[in-house]
Design a protein around this motif. Sequence first.
Motif, PDB file in Angstrom:
ATOM      1  N   VAL A 310       9.698 -18.706  28.519  1.00  0.00           N
ATOM      2  CA  VAL A 310       9.016 -17.581  27.872  1.00  0.00           C
ATOM      3  C   VAL A 310       9.657 -16.254  28.265  1.00  0.00           C
ATOM      4  O   VAL A 310       9.875 -15.374  27.425  1.00  0.00           O
ATOM      5  CB  VAL A 310       7.519 -17.588  28.249  1.00  0.00           C
ATOM      6  CG1 VAL A 310       6.858 -16.281  27.820  1.00  0.00           C
ATOM      7  CG2 VAL A 310       6.818 -18.771  27.601  1.00  0.00           C
ATOM      8  N   ILE A 311       9.978 -16.098  29.543  1.00  0.00           N
ATOM      9  CA  ILE A 311      10.574 -14.841  30.006  1.00  0.00           C
ATOM     10  C   ILE A 311      11.921 -14.596  29.333  1.00  0.00           C
ATOM     11  O   ILE A 311      12.199 -13.497  28.837  1.00  0.00           O
ATOM     12  CB  ILE A 311      10.724 -14.863  31.540  1.00  0.00           C
ATOM     13  CG1 ILE A 311       9.349 -14.819  32.211  1.00  0.00           C
ATOM     14  CG2 ILE A 311      11.577 -13.680  32.010  1.00  0.00           C
ATOM     15  CD1 ILE A 311       9.383 -15.052  33.708  1.00  0.00           C
ATOM     16  N   VAL A 312      12.769 -15.626  29.286  1.00  0.00           N
ATOM     17  CA  VAL A 312      14.094 -15.477  28.670  1.00  0.00           C
ATOM     18  C   VAL A 312      13.967 -15.210  27.172  1.00  0.00           C
ATOM     19  O   VAL A 312      14.555 -14.252  26.637  1.00  0.00           O
ATOM     20  CB  VAL A 312      14.953 -16.730  28.918  1.00  0.00           C
ATOM     21  CG1 VAL A 312      16.234 -16.685  28.082  1.00  0.00           C
ATOM     22  CG2 VAL A 312      15.304 -16.852  30.390  1.00  0.00           C
ATOM     23  N   SER A 313      13.210 -16.038  26.472  1.00  0.00           N
ATOM     24  CA  SER A 313      13.124 -15.918  25.017  1.00  0.00           C
ATOM     25  C   SER A 313      12.381 -14.654  24.590  1.00  0.00           C
ATOM     26  O   SER A 313      12.794 -13.982  23.641  1.00  0.00           O
ATOM     27  CB  SER A 313      12.431 -17.155  24.433  1.00  0.00           C
ATOM     28  OG  SER A 313      11.143 -17.334  25.010  1.00  0.00           O
ATOM     29  N   LEU A 314      11.305 -14.309  25.302  1.00  0.00           N
ATOM     30  CA  LEU A 314      10.545 -13.115  24.922  1.00  0.00           C
ATOM     31  C   LEU A 314      11.343 -11.842  25.196  1.00  0.00           C
ATOM     32  O   LEU A 314      11.315 -10.900  24.399  1.00  0.00           O
ATOM     33  CB  LEU A 314       9.216 -13.091  25.676  1.00  0.00           C
ATOM     34  CG  LEU A 314       8.184 -12.062  25.189  1.00  0.00           C
ATOM     35  CD1 LEU A 314       7.859 -12.296  23.723  1.00  0.00           C
ATOM     36  CD2 LEU A 314       6.918 -12.122  26.032  1.00  0.00           C
ATOM     37  N   THR A 315      12.056 -11.828  26.323  1.00  0.00           N
ATOM     38  CA  THR A 315      12.906 -10.660  26.618  1.00  0.00           C
ATOM     39  C   THR A 315      13.968 -10.482  25.550  1.00  0.00           C
ATOM     40  O   THR A 315      14.191  -9.372  25.043  1.00  0.00           O
ATOM     41  CB  THR A 315      13.573 -10.820  27.993  1.00  0.00           C
ATOM     42  OG1 THR A 315      12.564 -10.941  28.999  1.00  0.00           O
ATOM     43  CG2 THR A 315      14.457  -9.621  28.304  1.00  0.00           C
ATOM     44  N   ALA A 316      14.637 -11.576  25.191  1.00  0.00           N
ATOM     45  CA  ALA A 316      15.672 -11.509  24.158  1.00  0.00           C
ATOM     46  C   ALA A 316      15.073 -11.139  22.810  1.00  0.00           C
ATOM     47  O   ALA A 316      15.666 -10.365  22.048  1.00  0.00           O
ATOM     48  CB  ALA A 316      16.390 -12.855  24.065  1.00  0.00           C
ATOM     49  N   PHE A 317      13.893 -11.683  22.498  1.00  0.00           N
ATOM     50  CA  PHE A 317      13.242 -11.395  21.216  1.00  0.00           C
ATOM     51  C   PHE A 317      12.899  -9.913  21.100  1.00  0.00           C
ATOM     52  O   PHE A 317      13.197  -9.279  20.084  1.00  0.00           O
ATOM     53  CB  PHE A 317      11.974 -12.244  21.089  1.00  0.00           C
ATOM     54  CG  PHE A 317      11.213 -12.014  19.811  1.00  0.00           C
ATOM     55  CD1 PHE A 317      11.625 -12.619  18.635  1.00  0.00           C
ATOM     56  CD2 PHE A 317      10.097 -11.205  19.803  1.00  0.00           C
ATOM     57  CE1 PHE A 317      10.920 -12.410  17.454  1.00  0.00           C
ATOM     58  CE2 PHE A 317       9.386 -10.986  18.631  1.00  0.00           C
ATOM     59  CZ  PHE A 317       9.805 -11.587  17.451  1.00  0.00           C
ATOM     60  N   LEU A 318      12.282  -9.347  22.125  1.00  0.00           N
ATOM     61  CA  LEU A 318      11.907  -7.934  22.085  1.00  0.00           C
ATOM     62  C   LEU A 318      13.143  -7.034  22.066  1.00  0.00           C
ATOM     63  O   LEU A 318      13.168  -6.013  21.364  1.00  0.00           O
ATOM     64  CB  LEU A 318      11.030  -7.596  23.292  1.00  0.00           C
ATOM     65  CG  LEU A 318       9.661  -8.282  23.322  1.00  0.00           C
ATOM     66  CD1 LEU A 318       8.920  -7.927  24.602  1.00  0.00           C
ATOM     67  CD2 LEU A 318       8.831  -7.900  22.106  1.00  0.00           C
ATOM     68  N   LEU A 319      14.181  -7.420  22.814  1.00  0.00           N
ATOM     69  CA  LEU A 319      15.414  -6.642  22.821  1.00  0.00           C
ATOM     70  C   LEU A 319      16.073  -6.655  21.444  1.00  0.00           C
ATOM     71  O   LEU A 319      16.485  -5.621  20.922  1.00  0.00           O
ATOM     72  CB  LEU A 319      16.372  -7.190  23.876  1.00  0.00           C
ATOM     73  CG  LEU A 319      17.747  -6.505  23.975  1.00  0.00           C
ATOM     74  CD1 LEU A 319      17.586  -5.036  24.322  1.00  0.00           C
ATOM     75  CD2 LEU A 319      18.629  -7.209  25.002  1.00  0.00           C
ATOM     76  N   GLY A 320      16.173  -7.851  20.837  1.00  0.00           N
ATOM     77  CA  GLY A 320      16.765  -7.952  19.505  1.00  0.00           C
ATOM     78  C   GLY A 320      15.959  -7.218  18.459  1.00  0.00           C
ATOM     79  O   GLY A 320      16.515  -6.578  17.561  1.00  0.00           O
ATOM     80  N   LEU A 321      14.629  -7.266  18.591  1.00  0.00           N
ATOM     81  CA  LEU A 321      13.752  -6.580  17.646  1.00  0.00           C
ATOM     82  C   LEU A 321      13.925  -5.064  17.749  1.00  0.00           C
ATOM     83  O   LEU A 321      13.997  -4.364  16.728  1.00  0.00           O
ATOM     84  CB  LEU A 321      12.298  -6.966  17.939  1.00  0.00           C
ATOM     85  CG  LEU A 321      11.342  -7.061  16.744  1.00  0.00           C
ATOM     86  CD1 LEU A 321      11.814  -8.117  15.761  1.00  0.00           C
ATOM     87  CD2 LEU A 321       9.946  -7.406  17.244  1.00  0.00           C
ATOM     88  N   ALA A 322      14.002  -4.557  18.973  1.00  0.00           N
ATOM     89  CA  ALA A 322      14.174  -3.113  19.173  1.00  0.00           C
ATOM     90  C   ALA A 322      15.525  -2.638  18.639  1.00  0.00           C
ATOM     91  O   ALA A 322      15.620  -1.591  17.988  1.00  0.00           O
ATOM     92  CB  ALA A 322      14.045  -2.779  20.663  1.00  0.00           C
TER      93      ALA A 322
END
Length: 395
Positions: A310-322
Motif C-alpha cells: 500500500v505504501i509503495v503503490s499509494l505513494t506512486a499513485f499520488l505522485l503520478g496523479l499530482a
Amino acid sequence: MAPTIGELKMPAIIEKHRHLIDFALSSLIRRKGKTFSLIIVFAWVVFLLASVMFFSRAIQQEASSVLQGSPEMIVQRLVAGRQSLIPVSYAKDIAEIRGVQHVAARLWGYYYDPLSGANVTLMVNDDLKERVGEVLVGDAVSFRTAVQGQKQRARKNDILPFKTAAGDVLMLKVAGVFSAASQLVASDLILLSEQDFRSIFPIEPGMATDLVLQVRNAKELATIASKILQMHPDTRPILKDEILRTYDAIFGWRSGIVFVLLTGAVFAFIILAWDKATGLGADERREIGILKAIGWETADVLLLKSWEGVIVSLTAFLLGLALAYVHIFMTSSAFFEPVLKGWAVLYPEFRLMPFIDAYQIAVLFFWTVVPYTIASIVPSWRSATVDPDTVMRGT
C-alpha cells in the motif's frame, strides 16, 4: 468507571497498525534501491494514464462550455458536397416554419495571417455595426499577432493589417481584447463589422455563411430540421447535440491514440511490478523467517506486506496523479499537445480549466494500486506458511 472491552479494542487495533506501518517503512528504506525504482516506474505509468484521463474530461467540459451559448440549430448550404454560401432569403422561409422563434444570418470565415503564420477566425458582430474600422480580438490572437514586425501582445488602439479581396491593405484598430469562459471560443477569434468583413472577403450582398435558429421547444428540433430539408433540399441542418457528439468523437479518438501508444508501457509496468512483487529476495524471505521465529503470526506477516504494498503503490499513485495534474492544467499538456489539441499555431498558450472526474480516479486507483498490493501479498503468504528454520536456511 473502568473502560469496557469494546472501548479498548479499537485503540489497540490502531496502535498495532501504527507499529506495522513503522516497521514497513523501515523495511522499505532498507531496500531503498528496489523501492525507489518501483515508485518511479509506477508513478510514470500513473502519470501517463492520468494525463490522458484528465485531458479527456477537461476537453469535454470545454466543449460543453462552448455549446452553452451556441445556437440550437445551424443551417448550412451544401454545393457538390461541400459547404457553400447560403442565400439570406432562406431565413425568411425558415422563419415561417411553426416552432421557429428566431432566424439570423451569420458571416464568418478563416483568414490566414502571414505575420503570425496562423489561420484566425473572422466573424461579424452586430455590436460593431456602427464601428467600422475597429475589431475585438481574442487572447491568443493578441499574443501572436505581429505588431511592427515583432510578435508581441497587441494592446488596445494597436493597428492590425488585413489584405482585402481587391489586393489592398485594410488597417483595423484594436478596440479591445476579450476572453471567454472557454479559450476554445476566444483564442483565435476576431470580431468586426459587416462592412469590414465584406471588404476582406468577396461575399456578395444577400449571401451569408450560415443561418442560426432558436426554437420554442427543443423537442421539435428534429421535426423542424426535417421541414427545412423538405423546403430547401440543398441545406444541412446541424443540431447542438450533434456538435457535442462530434467534439466527443474527435477528442475521444485522439485520446484513444495516446492510450494505444501507452499500452506497451502499461504492459511493461505490469510485468515489472509482478516480477518485483512476487519475486521475494533472500533478505526478504529471511526477514519473514525471523519474524515467524520470534512469534509473529502468519496474519501479522501478511498485514506487514500489505502495508508495504500500500505504501509503495499509494505513494506512486499520488505522485503520478499530482504530476499529471501539473502537466495538463499548468504546462498546457506539453507531452501530448500535438496529438490531443491539434497543430494550430495559435494554441501554444492554451490552458484547460481544471476538472477532475472522481469516478475515473477511482477506476485508475483500482487498476493500479489494488492489483499491486494483492500481488505483493501472494509470495509473502507462501513464505509465511513455510517452517521458519527452512526459510532462514534458504532451502
